[in-house]
Each structure stands twice: as C-alpha cells, then as structure tokens.
Design a protein around this motif. Structure first.
Motif, PDB file in Angstrom:
ATOM      1  N   GLU A  30       0.829  -1.204   0.000  1.00 18.68           N
ATOM      2  CA  GLU A  30       0.000   0.000   0.000  1.00 18.68           C
ATOM      3  C   GLU A  30       0.863   1.253   0.000  1.00 18.68           C
ATOM      4  N   VAL A  31       1.980   1.215   0.704  1.00 20.28           N
ATOM      5  CA  VAL A  31       2.882   2.367   0.734  1.00 20.28           C
ATOM      6  C   VAL A  31       3.484   2.609  -0.644  1.00 20.28           C
ATOM      7  N   VAL A  32       4.035   1.568  -1.246  1.00 20.43           N
ATOM      8  CA  VAL A  32       4.744   1.735  -2.516  1.00 20.43           C
ATOM      9  C   VAL A  32       3.788   2.025  -3.679  1.00 20.43           C
ATOM     10  N   SER A  33       2.551   1.564  -3.582  1.00 20.65           N
ATOM     11  CA  SER A  33       1.595   1.810  -4.666  1.00 20.65           C
ATOM     12  C   SER A  33       0.717   3.024  -4.394  1.00 20.65           C
ATOM     13  N   ALA A  34       0.745   3.516  -3.151  1.00 18.31           N
ATOM     14  CA  ALA A  34      -0.089   4.655  -2.724  1.00 18.31           C
ATOM     15  C   ALA A  34      -1.569   4.366  -2.960  1.00 18.31           C
ATOM     16  N   ARG A  35      -1.944   3.112  -2.772  1.00 20.26           N
ATOM     17  CA  ARG A  35      -3.339   2.705  -2.966  1.00 20.26           C
ATOM     18  C   ARG A  35      -3.752   1.797  -1.832  1.00 20.26           C
ATOM     19  N   GLU A  36      -4.860   2.147  -1.193  1.00 13.79           N
ATOM     20  CA  GLU A  36      -5.348   1.305  -0.106  1.00 13.79           C
ATOM     21  C   GLU A  36      -5.776  -0.057  -0.618  1.00 13.79           C
ATOM     22  N   GLU A  37      -6.286  -0.089  -1.820  1.00  5.22           N
ATOM     23  CA  GLU A  37      -6.748  -1.362  -2.374  1.00  5.22           C
ATOM     24  C   GLU A  37      -5.621  -2.111  -3.075  1.00  5.22           C
ATOM     25  N   ALA A  38      -4.390  -1.865  -2.662  1.00  4.41           N
ATOM     26  CA  ALA A  38      -3.225  -2.464  -3.311  1.00  4.41           C
ATOM     27  C   ALA A  38      -3.285  -3.977  -3.349  1.00  4.41           C
ATOM     28  N   LEU A  39      -3.903  -4.586  -2.345  1.00  2.00           N
ATOM     29  CA  LEU A  39      -3.976  -6.042  -2.296  1.00  2.00           C
ATOM     30  C   LEU A  39      -4.713  -6.606  -3.501  1.00  2.00           C
ATOM     31  N   TYR A  40      -5.540  -5.808  -4.115  1.00  2.85           N
ATOM     32  CA  TYR A  40      -6.348  -6.288  -5.224  1.00  2.85           C
ATOM     33  C   TYR A  40      -5.634  -6.171  -6.565  1.00  2.85           C
ATOM     34  N   LEU A  41      -4.354  -5.815  -6.532  1.00  2.00           N
ATOM     35  CA  LEU A  41      -3.531  -5.915  -7.725  1.00  2.00           C
ATOM     36  C   LEU A  41      -3.347  -7.401  -8.021  1.00  2.00           C
ATOM     37  N   PRO A  42      -2.951  -7.783  -9.231  1.00  2.00           N
ATOM     38  CA  PRO A  42      -2.760  -9.210  -9.506  1.00  2.00           C
ATOM     39  C   PRO A  42      -1.809  -9.842  -8.498  1.00  2.00           C
ATOM     40  N   PRO A  43      -2.074 -11.086  -8.094  1.00  2.93           N
ATOM     41  CA  PRO A  43      -1.202 -11.752  -7.116  1.00  2.93           C
ATOM     42  C   PRO A  43       0.250 -11.747  -7.582  1.00  2.93           C
ATOM     43  N   LEU A  44       1.156 -11.641  -6.632  1.00  2.00           N
ATOM     44  CA  LEU A  44       2.572 -11.555  -6.973  1.00  2.00           C
ATOM     45  C   LEU A  44       3.055 -12.755  -7.756  1.00  2.00           C
ATOM     46  N   GLU A  45       2.482 -13.931  -7.478  1.00  2.00           N
ATOM     47  CA  GLU A  45       2.956 -15.106  -8.210  1.00  2.00           C
ATOM     48  C   GLU A  45       2.569 -15.049  -9.692  1.00  2.00           C
ATOM     49  N   ASN A  46       1.635 -14.161 -10.056  1.00  2.21           N
ATOM     50  CA  ASN A  46       1.243 -14.001 -11.453  1.00  2.21           C
ATOM     51  C   ASN A  46       1.974 -12.851 -12.127  1.00  2.21           C
ATOM     52  N   ARG A  47       2.868 -12.186 -11.404  1.00  4.22           N
ATOM     53  CA  ARG A  47       3.615 -11.066 -11.959  1.00  4.22           C
ATOM     54  C   ARG A  47       5.017 -11.528 -12.303  1.00  4.22           C
ATOM     55  N   PRO A  48       5.588 -10.985 -13.374  1.00  2.00           N
ATOM     56  CA  PRO A  48       6.987 -11.319 -13.670  1.00  2.00           C
ATOM     57  C   PRO A  48       7.892 -10.696 -12.613  1.00  2.00           C
ATOM     58  N   GLN A  49       9.076 -11.247 -12.484  1.00  2.88           N
ATOM     59  CA  GLN A  49      10.038 -10.666 -11.551  1.00  2.88           C
ATOM     60  C   GLN A  49      10.252  -9.205 -11.908  1.00  2.88           C
ATOM     61  N   LEU A  50      10.410  -8.388 -10.899  1.00  2.00           N
ATOM     62  CA  LEU A  50      10.625  -6.966 -11.102  1.00  2.00           C
ATOM     63  C   LEU A  50      11.978  -6.744 -11.760  1.00  2.00           C
ATOM     64  N   GLN A  51      11.973  -6.178 -12.924  1.00  2.00           N
ATOM     65  CA  GLN A  51      13.192  -5.887 -13.656  1.00  2.00           C
ATOM     66  C   GLN A  51      13.464  -4.389 -13.594  1.00  2.00           C
ATOM     67  N   GLN A  52      14.668  -3.981 -13.951  1.00  2.25           N
ATOM     68  CA  GLN A  52      15.022  -2.565 -13.927  1.00  2.25           C
ATOM     69  C   GLN A  52      14.055  -1.747 -14.767  1.00  2.25           C
ATOM     70  N   SER A  53      13.711  -2.226 -15.966  1.00  2.00           N
ATOM     71  CA  SER A  53      12.806  -1.459 -16.823  1.00  2.00           C
ATOM     72  C   SER A  53      11.429  -1.313 -16.187  1.00  2.00           C
ATOM     73  N   GLN A  54      10.953  -2.346 -15.495  1.00  2.00           N
ATOM     74  CA  GLN A  54       9.662  -2.249 -14.812  1.00  2.00           C
ATOM     75  C   GLN A  54       9.743  -1.239 -13.682  1.00  2.00           C
ATOM     76  N   LEU A  55      10.873  -1.226 -12.983  1.00  2.00           N
ATOM     77  CA  LEU A  55      11.055  -0.293 -11.892  1.00  2.00           C
ATOM     78  C   LEU A  55      11.013   1.135 -12.432  1.00  2.00           C
ATOM     79  N   GLU A  56      11.693   1.360 -13.545  1.00  2.00           N
ATOM     80  CA  GLU A  56      11.710   2.692 -14.133  1.00  2.00           C
ATOM     81  C   GLU A  56      10.341   3.084 -14.668  1.00  2.00           C
ATOM     82  N   LYS A  57       9.612   2.128 -15.230  1.00  2.00           N
ATOM     83  CA  LYS A  57       8.282   2.421 -15.763  1.00  2.00           C
ATOM     84  C   LYS A  57       7.249   2.574 -14.655  1.00  2.00           C
ATOM     85  N   GLY A  58       7.542   2.061 -13.499  1.00  2.00           N
ATOM     86  CA  GLY A  58       6.628   2.215 -12.380  1.00  2.00           C
ATOM     87  C   GLY A  58       5.921   0.947 -12.003  1.00  2.00           C
TER      88      GLY A  58
END
Length: 119
Positions: A30-58
């Motif tokens: 919730e802190v990093v996404s600035a959204r209270e409903e952050a839990l409702y983002l796709p589950p982490l196991e369904n997300r690709p590993q965070l890469q540098q380009s993803q970090l830069e894109k947000g």
C-alpha cells in the motif's frame, strides 16, 4: 474498498509468525503503490520478476515516487524486494520479521545516502 491483511493460510486456520509478515507486506504494498486497495492488484505469483525497466516504468509503484525522484532507485528496489518477499503465497518462503527489519534498515541507509548526494 477495504484491504484484507490476512495471510492466505488463514483460510485453513493456520497462523504463524510469518502470517504477520504477510500482513506487513500488504502495508508495504500500500505504501509503494499509494493505494489502499493495493492487495487487489494481480497476485505476486502471477507477476513477472521486477526488472530494472519495470522499476523505471513504475509497474505497481506509485508514479509519484518515480517522477519526483525523491526516492533513490537502489533503496526503492530493496523496498520492493522486501515487500515481494513478505507477500509470498507459501508462508515458508517468507522472511522472518527480523530479516525484514534488517533489510528495511539497509534500504533506509541507501535512501539517506541518496538524499545526501542529491544536496
């Protein structure tokens, strides 16, 4: 919408120290996404590993953190890694709260160095 802080294993009535780590991971998300409903983002196991380009894109990171450059890339990356490790679906794969604190202190150190160098 209200976030749910209960760990997945709670459904089966299993609570461990690592269940609290999961709940803390939801707070970090919730802190990093600035959204209270952050839990409702796709589950982490369904997300690709965070890469540098993803970090830069947000990705799921609040664009304000990226745009304003108030948080250093290194400290933000560590913060996100901590959050992702806390939100592992399998409780056995989550870090201990002691490990979380240690890594957060490291992220803080990196952020303080970033802030000092930006002066």
């Amino acid at each position: 919408m209200t976030s749910v802080y209960a760990a997945p294993e709670y459904i089966n009535g299993l609570l461990t120290d690592k269940s609290n780590v999961y709940s803390f991971g939801v707070v970090l998300l919730e802190v990093v996404s600035a959204r209270e409903e952050a839990l409702y983002l796709p589950p982490l196991e369904n997300r690709p590993q965070l890469q540098q380009s993803q970090l830069e894109k947000g990705g799921y990171i609040d664009p304000f953190l990226i745009r304003t450059k108030k948080m250093g890339t290194a400290s933000l990356r560590i913060f996100v890694e901590i959050m992702e490790s806390c939100l592992q679906f399998n409780w056995r794969e989550r870090p201990s709260m002691g490990d979380v604190v240690e890594k957060l202190e490291y992220a803080l150190q990196l952020q303080e160095e970033f802030t000092e160098s930006a002066k």
